[in-house]
Design a protein around this motif. Structure first.
Motif, short mmCIF file in Angstrom:
data_model
loop_
_atom_site.label_atom_id
_atom_site.label_comp_id
_atom_site.label_asym_id
_atom_site.label_seq_id
_atom_site.Cartn_x
_atom_site.Cartn_y
_atom_site.Cartn_z
N PHE A 96 0.82 -1.21 0.00
CA PHE A 96 0.00 0.00 0.00
C PHE A 96 0.86 1.26 0.00
O PHE A 96 0.63 2.19 -0.79
N LYS A 97 1.86 1.32 0.87
CA LYS A 97 2.71 2.50 0.97
C LYS A 97 3.58 2.67 -0.28
O LYS A 97 3.82 3.79 -0.72
N LEU A 98 4.03 1.56 -0.84
CA LEU A 98 4.84 1.64 -2.06
C LEU A 98 4.01 2.20 -3.20
O LEU A 98 4.47 3.05 -3.98
N ASP A 99 2.77 1.73 -3.33
CA ASP A 99 1.89 2.23 -4.38
C ASP A 99 1.62 3.73 -4.19
O ASP A 99 1.56 4.49 -5.16
N ARG A 100 1.43 4.15 -2.95
CA ARG A 100 1.19 5.57 -2.69
C ARG A 100 2.41 6.41 -3.07
O ARG A 100 2.27 7.44 -3.73
N LEU A 101 3.58 5.93 -2.69
CA LEU A 101 4.81 6.66 -3.01
C LEU A 101 4.99 6.81 -4.51
O LEU A 101 5.23 7.91 -5.03
N PHE A 102 4.82 5.70 -5.23
CA PHE A 102 5.05 5.72 -6.68
C PHE A 102 3.97 6.53 -7.40
O PHE A 102 4.25 7.22 -8.37
N SER A 103 2.72 6.43 -6.94
CA SER A 103 1.66 7.18 -7.61
C SER A 103 1.87 8.68 -7.46
O SER A 103 1.50 9.45 -8.35
N ARG A 104 2.47 9.10 -6.38
CA ARG A 104 2.71 10.52 -6.17
C ARG A 104 3.93 11.02 -6.94
O ARG A 104 4.15 12.23 -7.02
N LEU A 105 4.70 10.10 -7.50
CA LEU A 105 5.80 10.50 -8.39
C LEU A 105 5.33 10.62 -9.84
O LEU A 105 6.00 11.25 -10.66
N ASN A 106 4.20 10.02 -10.17
CA ASN A 106 3.72 9.97 -11.56
C ASN A 106 3.60 11.33 -12.25
O ASN A 106 3.81 11.41 -13.47
N PRO A 107 3.23 12.42 -11.54
CA PRO A 107 3.11 13.72 -12.23
C PRO A 107 4.40 14.20 -12.89
O PRO A 107 4.35 15.08 -13.76
#
Length: 288
Positions: A117-128
């Motif tokens: 869950f935390k890894l997905d949150r971290l990576f999704s917030r890098l997507n921009p």
């Protein structure tokens, strides 16, 4: 920091470049002390001079020092993205010459232990950052740490920095050999740092390329060399990039030549890069 983050968001919206391809480059070396981080910093600035937007990540897990080279104390680092309501624009620092960078921070060593869950949150917030930058540069630690290898294998290409000294050459070849064993198609480009002459730089690159071709059947390309220049150490002591502080120095001219070659020479990665999302997907695969 909030004002800076808002300015970055506005620039992203105004640019209309969300579909632009972003190239992911990892800069590494076989051993410490060859000038890898200093190269990453000035290479990023050289790209900016040419109108090519670069964002620099300090992911040296053991000895992060890009902030020291720039004389900046980062207010936030990558791990702050796990905090509620924190987005990537709030952790981007603005360095000399307008170069934007993200500090890894001491907490970055925990990324490999994050739950799904935390890894997905971290990576999704890098997507921009996809489409915001033309090139994202990851400055990794030297040598063979598992973390550094994961970044190299996930990137579109690797820039391998070495010097003409025999131990540095031996360690650089060891990196080439290990990367080739994991991915024979990996793209590696050489930068020979602290050369006394163009001839020395060319001979060092040719030697490494020849050995890689002979024993690995692998083609290694050379981006060029950086002159051994006393202005580099002077700039380090001033905590300023030499490209900005001594723009007419031999080292600065070398960086500009490298940047020109990087931008002007077509590469296979242009056609197959999957951008930041592809990089993050590959990195997640290696972590898990």
């Amino acid at each position: 920091m909030r004002d800076q983050a808002e300015q970055l968001r506005v620039r992203m919206q105004q640019s209309g470049t969300s579909e632009k391809t972003t190239r992911l480059v990892t800069v590494t070396s076989g051993k410490g002390g060859v000038g890898k981080s200093n190269f990453s910093l000035n290479f990023g600035l050289g790209l900016l001079e040419r109108g090519h937007k670069a964002v620099l990540f300090d992911v040296d897990l053991g000895l992060a020092n890009l902030d020291v080279l720039m004389g900046i104390t980062p207010k936030k680092h990558l791990f702050h993205l796990l905090e509620p309501d924190t987005d990537v624009w709030e952790i981007i620092e603005r360095g000399p010459g307008g170069l934007e960078f993200i500090a890894g921070g001491s907490g970055f060593t925990q990324i490999m232990q994050l739950d799904e869950f935390k890894l997905d949150r971290l990576f999704s917030r890098l997507n921009p950052l996809q489409g915001y930058a033309d090139t994202i540069i990851f400055d990794t630690g030297a040598g063979f740490s598992k973390e550094s290898m994961r970044f190299m294998l996930s990137s579109d290409e690797v820039i391998l920095v070495t010097t003409p000294e025999p131990p540095a050459i031996t360690d650089a070849y060891a990196v080439i050999k290990m990367l080739h064993a994991r991915n024979p198609a990996i793209v590696i480009r050489l930068v020979i740092n602290r050369v006394s002459s163009e001839k020395e730089g060319r001979m060092t690159a040719d030697k490494l390329a020849m050995v890689a071709k002979r024993f690995l059947d692998m083609d290694i390309q050379s981006l060029g060399y950086v002159s051994d220049d006393p202005h580099v150490s002077k700039a380090v002591k001033q905590q300023r990039p030499f490209l900005l502080t001594y723009p007419q120095s031999h080292a600065a001219k070398s960086i500009r030549n490298l940047v020109a070659r990087y931008l002007d020479t077509p590469t296979d990665t242009d056609a197959k890069t999957s951008g930041l999302k592809g990089f993050l997907a590959r990195l997640k695969h290696f972590i898990r």
